[in-house]
Structures are given as structure tokens and as C-alpha cells.
Scaffold this motif. Sequence first.
Motif, PDB file in Angstrom:
ATOM      1  N   ASP A  66      26.792  27.302  41.349  1.00 11.98           N
ATOM      2  CA  ASP A  66      26.434  28.338  40.378  1.00 11.98           C
ATOM      3  C   ASP A  66      25.126  28.079  39.640  1.00 11.98           C
ATOM      4  OD1 ASP A  66      27.499  30.758  39.752  1.00 11.98           O
ATOM      5  OD2 ASP A  66      28.592  30.065  37.996  1.00 11.98           O
ATOM      6  N   ILE A 298      25.173  43.818  40.296  1.00 17.95           N
ATOM      7  CA  ILE A 298      26.063  42.798  39.726  1.00 17.95           C
ATOM      8  C   ILE A 298      27.407  42.801  40.446  1.00 17.95           C
ATOM      9  CG2 ILE A 298      27.305  42.077  37.661  1.00 17.95           C
ATOM     10  CD1 ILE A 298      25.013  43.194  36.002  1.00 17.95           C
ATOM     11  N   LEU A 302      28.913  39.759  42.747  1.00 15.21           N
ATOM     12  CA  LEU A 302      30.099  39.169  42.128  1.00 15.21           C
ATOM     13  C   LEU A 302      31.238  39.116  43.144  1.00 15.21           C
ATOM     14  CD1 LEU A 302      31.563  39.911  38.625  1.00 15.21           C
ATOM     15  CD2 LEU A 302      33.044  40.029  40.623  1.00 15.21           C
ATOM     16  N   GLY A 306      31.351  35.558  45.342  1.00 11.28           N
ATOM     17  CA  GLY A 306      32.504  34.881  44.768  1.00 11.28           C
ATOM     18  C   GLY A 306      33.565  34.605  45.810  1.00 11.28           C
ATOM     19  N   GLY A 428      25.332  38.525  39.306  1.00  9.68           N
ATOM     20  CA  GLY A 428      26.604  38.692  39.998  1.00  9.68           C
ATOM     21  C   GLY A 428      27.012  37.438  40.751  1.00  9.68           C
ATOM     22  N   VAL A 431      28.255  34.834  38.062  1.00  6.71           N
ATOM     23  CA  VAL A 431      29.532  35.202  37.449  1.00  6.71           C
ATOM     24  C   VAL A 431      30.655  35.168  38.481  1.00  6.71           C
ATOM     25  CG1 VAL A 431      30.790  37.055  36.290  1.00  6.71           C
ATOM     26  CG2 VAL A 431      28.439  36.549  35.635  1.00  6.71           C
ATOM     27  N   GLY A 432      30.393  35.644  39.696  1.00  5.66           N
ATOM     28  CA  GLY A 432      31.431  35.679  40.715  1.00  5.66           C
ATOM     29  C   GLY A 432      31.942  34.296  41.081  1.00  5.66           C
TER      30      GLY A 432
END
Length: 480
Positions: A66, A298, A302, A306, A428, A431-432
Motif C-alpha cells: 500500500d 476510486i 478499490l 484490493g 482506490g 484504500v482497497g
Amino acid sequence: MNAVDTALPRVPASAPAATPLALGPLVVLSLGYFLVMLDVTVVTVAVPEVRQSLGAGPTGLQWVVDGYSTVFAALLLLGGGLGERLGHRRVFMAGLTLFAAASALCALAGTTGVLIAGRMSQGAGAALLVPTSLALLAGAYPQRSAKARALGLWAAVAGVAFAAGPVVGGFLVAGLSWRAVFWINVPVVALALPLTTRYVPRPAASDRTRRMDPIGQVCAVVGLTGIAGALNQAASSGWTSPTVLLGFLVGAAGLAALVAAEYRLDMRFRGGLTARPPMLPLLLFRNLGFSATAVIGILLNLGYYGILYLSTLYFQEQRGYDALTTGLLLLPSVCMALVAAPLSGRLTARYGPYWPMAAALALGSAGFLGWLAAGPDSPYPALLFALVATGLATPMTVPAATAAVIESVPADRAGTASAVFNVARQIGNAVGVALFGTLMATSSSPTAGLHLSAVIASIAFLLGSVLALTARRQHVAVAP
């Protein structure tokens, strides 16, 4: 130009036969972009080996993946601005050097903290490389048809690098070690630096007197790092931990300060009261097509990135496959980029950007639900629909969304609009990975965490599809 802009200029049907492209600038500049995109996915298959080698916990592992995207997102707009102020070739070469040094730091890391610092430094190098490589490419091919072909090949590199990442990572981890995933970048940069000096022309800086936006940049870094840090820390400390809550508070305050500072600066700049343009022109968000597509950026990353992170953990830690096998198992997903990107371009040219976006996101939404079939003993064919559908949906969405975001702003703001879309995508990513990694670590079982994350990813893509259709209706309503 201060941004990532992969929308290609259309060449008239009556254009004369294309002359061969000079390969020097194209090869050199594509090398830099290849490294940036390769490092988005190449690290994912190395995560279990990193855990064993460095004793990294869930939070540390998520930051290894990340930290790259977080810093990349926070500094991408700054990278374009520095190129305009200091000269694109100079900043491009600085980005290459930083990326190589950061890769060496990652390869030599003896602790998780050093590896995370190296990954963040790689993200800073990527933020310098991407916008400047595009600007240099446009300057190296001033003739319109040549520029269109060069940009098409440059953009195609992203799909190749993305598809190659898990497989290359798997081969390197299986044949050498996880450290080879980072060492491979160093000789590529050593080749690219002298080739840049030889083949890439040095364009003049467009505005050496342009003033930067340090307040906006600091607020962006604080806001994005705070949110990503809180999401990552929740994996080990829990959602109600004081550290996690403080991270969310700091991140929210940073983002709120960014909005306030950028709005005020934009008003002053438009009124002629300052020579400093805003890093993020918020007035562009008044256009529904622009704002909806930024949100889609985003939601897109994400969901896909993710789940890509969780899928590598699932295949290696739940199913017991090695890194190489995991990379090969992911091929039905990642190699779809080679088919989907050109298909999206043709569909966008025929139907406009919104229908292809909406259809691709709806397909991806259904595809994520296919991960609900994942279990400790699930047969691999049962997961193929999830892998193929989501692998098609993401690269089909990106070209259409890039075209949509550029169509929604005046021509002189196209570069900034495209940069904002790419920043949204990197947000994205960050955060994902943080959210889904934390859900897997804190759920009753890893499989339950994967299922919950897949449902969230499906909802994210479905919301993106609805946003695309909403933006299309407004676009049709205001069209002359």
C-alpha cells in the motif's frame, strides 16, 4: 502538459500513410512506465515470502503493498508541476534514479520498516516518472499521427506490465528470492538513464517561474497517509483502537484542509490575485461527468486491486500454492488487459465513453460475486468466471473513463483532468488494499474476509456503473 493523459488524438481517415516511428524515445520512455506499472502487481505474489523472511505482521504487509500507491497518489500532481517548472527530462531522470535507489533499498531491507520506506520512495519516483514520460513522449513526436501511434504503444505498455507482474514476480520468487523482485529494477534503470540522455530531446520548461502549491501538497500527503495508515493499522489493532481512530481523524482533517485550501487558492488564481495555480482545481468537480468519473476511478481500483491482493493471499496461504503457480493462476485475470484495452477503445469511439464504462463495471460487479465460491477446497474452474470477468472489466473501463474525464473539461484542462483521474485510481489502490487486507485479518476466517471483501467490491463496481449511466444522461441532456 502536467498529467497522465492516455486519450489518443484521432487521425483522419484520409491521413497519409504512416511513417515509421523513431524507436529511441518510445523505447526509453516506455521503460520507465513499464517499471511503474510492473511494481503495482509484481510485489503481490512475494507477500508470503516477505512475511516469512522479515516476520512482518498483517499491518506491515499491507503497507509493503500500500505504501507505493499511497505516495504515488499523493505526489502525482506534484510530479507534473515539477516537470513544467524544472524541465520534464530532468525530472524524468530524477524519477528513474529515485526509483532505482528505492528498489535497492527494498532489496536490501532487513526489517519491515525499511522495506516500507523503500516502497514509499518507489511511489515518489513513480510520481515523477509517469507525467513527465508522457510530456516527453508528446514532445518527441510532434506530428499528429506519429503522436497518436506513440501514445497508443506507450499506453499499451501498462497492460503488458500489469499482466506480466504476477508471473514475473512468481518466477523471481521461485527461482531466486523475494528480493529479486526489487533488484530487477536496478539494471533496467541503469540502461534507461544513458538512453534517455542519448535519445530523448530536452524540451524547454514550459514555465520556470510557475509557483508551486506546497500547502495543498502537504495536506494531500497528510490526508491520504492518515486514512491509509488507519485502515492498515486496524488489521492488528482493531477498528476502535485509539491509534486507528486518531489516524482517521488526522486523515479526515488533512483532506478537509486540502479542499478548503485548494478552493481558496483557485478563487484567488482565477481572480488574478495570485500567480500560484491550485494543485487540484476543485471547480472542475462542478461538472457531473468529471466528478462521477473521478469517483469511478476510486471505486474501480478499490475493488480490483484490493481483491487482487487478497487473491494472492488466498492461493498461497489458503490453498498452499507457491509464488510461481499463483502468478500463473492469476493469468486469466491479468492478461485480459491485452484484449480489453483495444476493445474498449473501439467501443468508446463508436458509442461514446459512458455505455462501455457502465457495461464493463456491471460485468465486474457480477464477476466479484464469483469469489463467493472460493473456499479451502474449491476447484480452480469454479473461480474462472470471477478471474476473467473482473480482468476484462477493469482495463475496459480505464480507456473509456479517461476519454470521459477529458471530454468533460475544456481542452486546456485535459492534462489536469487526466491527472486527477489517475490520482483517484491510486487512492482506490491504497484504500482497497488496506481495507480488504484488514477485513481478511479481522474476520472470523480468511475465507469469510475474502467473501465480505468481494461483496464490497461488487457493490463498488455496481455503484460505478450507476454513476456512469447518470453522467451519460446529463451528457445527453446538455449536448447541443
